[in-house]
Design a protein around this motif. Structure first.
Motif, PDB file in Angstrom:
ATOM      1  N   UNK A   1       0.843  -1.196   0.000  1.00 29.88           N
ATOM      2  CA  UNK A   1       0.000   0.000   0.000  1.00 29.88           C
ATOM      3  C   UNK A   1       0.879   1.247   0.000  1.00 29.88           C
ATOM      4  N   UNK A   2       0.266   2.384  -0.295  1.00 26.04           N
ATOM      5  CA  UNK A   2       1.020   3.614  -0.533  1.00 26.04           C
ATOM      6  C   UNK A   2       1.858   4.033   0.666  1.00 26.04           C
ATOM      7  N   UNK A   3       1.287   4.001   1.857  1.00 26.22           N
ATOM      8  CA  UNK A   3       2.022   4.423   3.048  1.00 26.22           C
ATOM      9  C   UNK A   3       3.225   3.530   3.309  1.00 26.22           C
ATOM     10  N   UNK A   4       3.041   2.215   3.148  1.00 23.58           N
ATOM     11  CA  UNK A   4       4.137   1.281   3.366  1.00 23.58           C
ATOM     12  C   UNK A   4       5.218   1.451   2.306  1.00 23.58           C
ATOM     13  N   UNK A   5       4.812   1.754   1.082  1.00 25.72           N
ATOM     14  CA  UNK A   5       5.792   2.001   0.025  1.00 25.72           C
ATOM     15  C   UNK A   5       6.736   3.131   0.420  1.00 25.72           C
ATOM     16  N   UNK A   6       6.183   4.223   0.933  1.00 25.64           N
ATOM     17  CA  UNK A   6       7.013   5.371   1.325  1.00 25.64           C
ATOM     18  C   UNK A   6       8.039   4.949   2.375  1.00 25.64           C
ATOM     19  N   UNK A   7       7.585   4.211   3.371  1.00 18.71           N
ATOM     20  CA  UNK A   7       8.475   3.820   4.473  1.00 18.71           C
ATOM     21  C   UNK A   7       9.566   2.867   3.994  1.00 18.71           C
ATOM     22  N   UNK A   8       9.196   1.888   3.159  1.00 13.53           N
ATOM     23  CA  UNK A   8      10.181   0.908   2.715  1.00 13.53           C
ATOM     24  C   UNK A   8      11.139   1.492   1.680  1.00 13.53           C
ATOM     25  N   UNK A   9      10.690   2.503   0.930  1.00 11.58           N
ATOM     26  CA  UNK A   9      11.637   3.198   0.055  1.00 11.58           C
ATOM     27  C   UNK A   9      12.717   3.873   0.893  1.00 11.58           C
ATOM     28  N   UNK A  10      12.290   4.498   2.003  1.00 13.30           N
ATOM     29  CA  UNK A  10      13.265   5.128   2.891  1.00 13.30           C
ATOM     30  C   UNK A  10      14.246   4.092   3.441  1.00 13.30           C
ATOM     31  N   UNK A  11      13.727   2.930   3.842  1.00 14.28           N
ATOM     32  CA  UNK A  11      14.588   1.879   4.386  1.00 14.28           C
ATOM     33  C   UNK A  11      15.575   1.372   3.340  1.00 14.28           C
ATOM     34  N   UNK A  12      15.082   1.156   2.115  1.00 13.53           N
ATOM     35  CA  UNK A  12      15.959   0.676   1.052  1.00 13.53           C
ATOM     36  C   UNK A  12      17.060   1.698   0.768  1.00 13.53           C
ATOM     37  N   UNK A  13      16.691   2.963   0.690  1.00 11.68           N
ATOM     38  CA  UNK A  13      17.685   4.002   0.431  1.00 11.68           C
ATOM     39  C   UNK A  13      18.738   4.031   1.532  1.00 11.68           C
ATOM     40  N   UNK A  14      18.301   3.852   2.780  1.00 12.99           N
ATOM     41  CA  UNK A  14      19.238   3.851   3.898  1.00 12.99           C
ATOM     42  C   UNK A  14      20.187   2.660   3.833  1.00 12.99           C
ATOM     43  N   UNK A  15      19.642   1.457   3.582  1.00 10.65           N
ATOM     44  CA  UNK A  15      20.485   0.259   3.502  1.00 10.65           C
ATOM     45  C   UNK A  15      21.476   0.373   2.350  1.00 10.65           C
ATOM     46  N   UNK A  16      21.008   0.864   1.209  1.00  7.57           N
ATOM     47  CA  UNK A  16      21.881   0.976   0.044  1.00  7.57           C
ATOM     48  C   UNK A  16      23.029   1.938   0.302  1.00  7.57           C
ATOM     49  N   UNK A  17      22.728   3.047   0.975  1.00  9.76           N
ATOM     50  CA  UNK A  17      23.766   4.032   1.263  1.00  9.76           C
ATOM     51  C   UNK A  17      24.748   3.503   2.302  1.00  9.76           C
ATOM     52  N   UNK A  18      24.232   2.836   3.341  1.00  5.69           N
ATOM     53  CA  UNK A  18      25.104   2.319   4.392  1.00  5.69           C
ATOM     54  C   UNK A  18      26.036   1.236   3.870  1.00  5.69           C
ATOM     55  N   UNK A  19      25.508   0.381   2.999  1.00  6.60           N
ATOM     56  CA  UNK A  19      26.309  -0.715   2.471  1.00  6.60           C
ATOM     57  C   UNK A  19      27.164  -0.284   1.286  1.00  6.60           C
ATOM     58  N   UNK A  20      26.860   0.894   0.730  1.00  4.88           N
ATOM     59  CA  UNK A  20      27.573   1.396  -0.454  1.00  4.88           C
ATOM     60  C   UNK A  20      27.566   0.346  -1.559  1.00  4.88           C
ATOM     61  N   UNK A  21      26.374  -0.174  -1.837  1.00  7.89           N
ATOM     62  CA  UNK A  21      26.224  -1.264  -2.789  1.00  7.89           C
ATOM     63  C   UNK A  21      25.532  -0.763  -4.058  1.00  7.89           C
ATOM     64  N   UNK A  22      25.993  -1.245  -5.211  1.00  9.59           N
ATOM     65  CA  UNK A  22      25.335  -0.907  -6.469  1.00  9.59           C
ATOM     66  C   UNK A  22      23.944  -1.517  -6.496  1.00  9.59           C
ATOM     67  N   UNK A  23      23.013  -0.858  -7.197  1.00  5.45           N
ATOM     68  CA  UNK A  23      21.627  -1.309  -7.186  1.00  5.45           C
ATOM     69  C   UNK A  23      20.985  -1.054  -8.546  1.00  5.45           C
ATOM     70  N   UNK A  24      20.297  -2.075  -9.045  1.00 10.73           N
ATOM     71  CA  UNK A  24      19.437  -1.917 -10.220  1.00 10.73           C
ATOM     72  C   UNK A  24      18.022  -2.258  -9.785  1.00 10.73           C
ATOM     73  N   UNK A  25      17.120  -1.329  -9.955  1.00 11.21           N
ATOM     74  CA  UNK A  25      15.719  -1.518  -9.579  1.00 11.21           C
ATOM     75  C   UNK A  25      14.859  -1.374 -10.816  1.00 11.21           C
TER      76      UNK A  25
END
Length: 236
Positions: A187-211
């Protein structure tokens, strides 16, 4: 943060005519390590991601990541014995990508801990129910799954399922993360929250990402470099 460098040029034939072929030609050098393959449903985005991961075979071309050749096969290559050369075609394990499927592909008979631990398996045996180690514990805590560690997938919310899939993909410390419409079923609200989480994990791990996505919100959040695909072709 180092640059992300992709060089993909390949073709997959589904029939006897050129209109039944999927072709992709991307050469990317991106400072932010995030790329979105964007297009409508049925455009060929999932097929592209599966080819990159080595989950499907393609007919010819090459796939290179950070200077390493993952796949290379020229059309009609013939060796000295008169047969076709196999070229280079690394196994999915050797390519070392973490993959998150659109439906998460969790094993329904395995609990959360076992699903995450499966990413560490060298074979197809099910991890023991009580199996725990430092890496698994860290993933459970990082993705807020400790409280549901013994739950089966049918007992989880959509957001929890996505976190399990992410933890399983990342526990092996892959060189890059591949995500197939990871927010489509939420759902829309959960999408917003999990996008934030994904962005945080990707930045912390400094990992390349294709979505891959057909959602403009994903494009706005993660589209440091965007490849638009339509009808099995790169259109931009």
């Amino acid at each position: 943060m180092n640059k992300m460098i992709f060089d993909f040029h390949f073709q997959k034939q589904f029939g006897s005519t050129s209109s039944e072929a999927f072709s992709l030609d991307i050469k990317v050098q991106c400072d932010q390590k995030r790329m979105v393959l964007f297009g409508p449903s049925g455009a060929g985005k999932s097929l592209c991601l599966q080819a990159i991961a080595g989950l499907i075979d393609v007919d010819r071309g090459h796939l290179r990541f950070e200077g390493e050749t993952l796949f290379s096969r020229d059309n009609g290559d013939i060796n000295n014995a008169g047969s076709k050369n196999s070229g280079v075609n690394l196994t999915p394990q050797a390519r070392r990508f973490g993959y998150v499927f659109q439906d998460y592909a969790l094993f329904p008979h395995l609990n959360v801990t076992q699903n995450i631990a499966f990413g560490l398996q060298q074979d197809w045996r099910n991890p023991a129910k009580a199996e725990r180690n430092e890496a698994i514990e860290r993933c459970l805590q990082q993705f807020e799954l400790t409280a549901v560690a013994r739950h089966l997938p049918h007992q989880l919310s959509g957001g929890q399922k996505q976190r399990v899939a992410m933890a399983r993909a990342l526990i092996t410390k892959p060189r890059a993360l591949l995500l197939d419409e990871p927010f489509a079923a939420l759902d829309t609200e959960l999408k917003h929250r999990l996008r934030d989480e994904l962005a945080q994990h990707q930045a912390e791990l400094d990992i390349a990402m294709i979505l891959i996505s057909h959602d403009e919100a994903d494009l706005q959040r993660f589209g440091d470099h965007v490849v638009r695909i339509a009808q099995g072709r790169v259109c931009q």
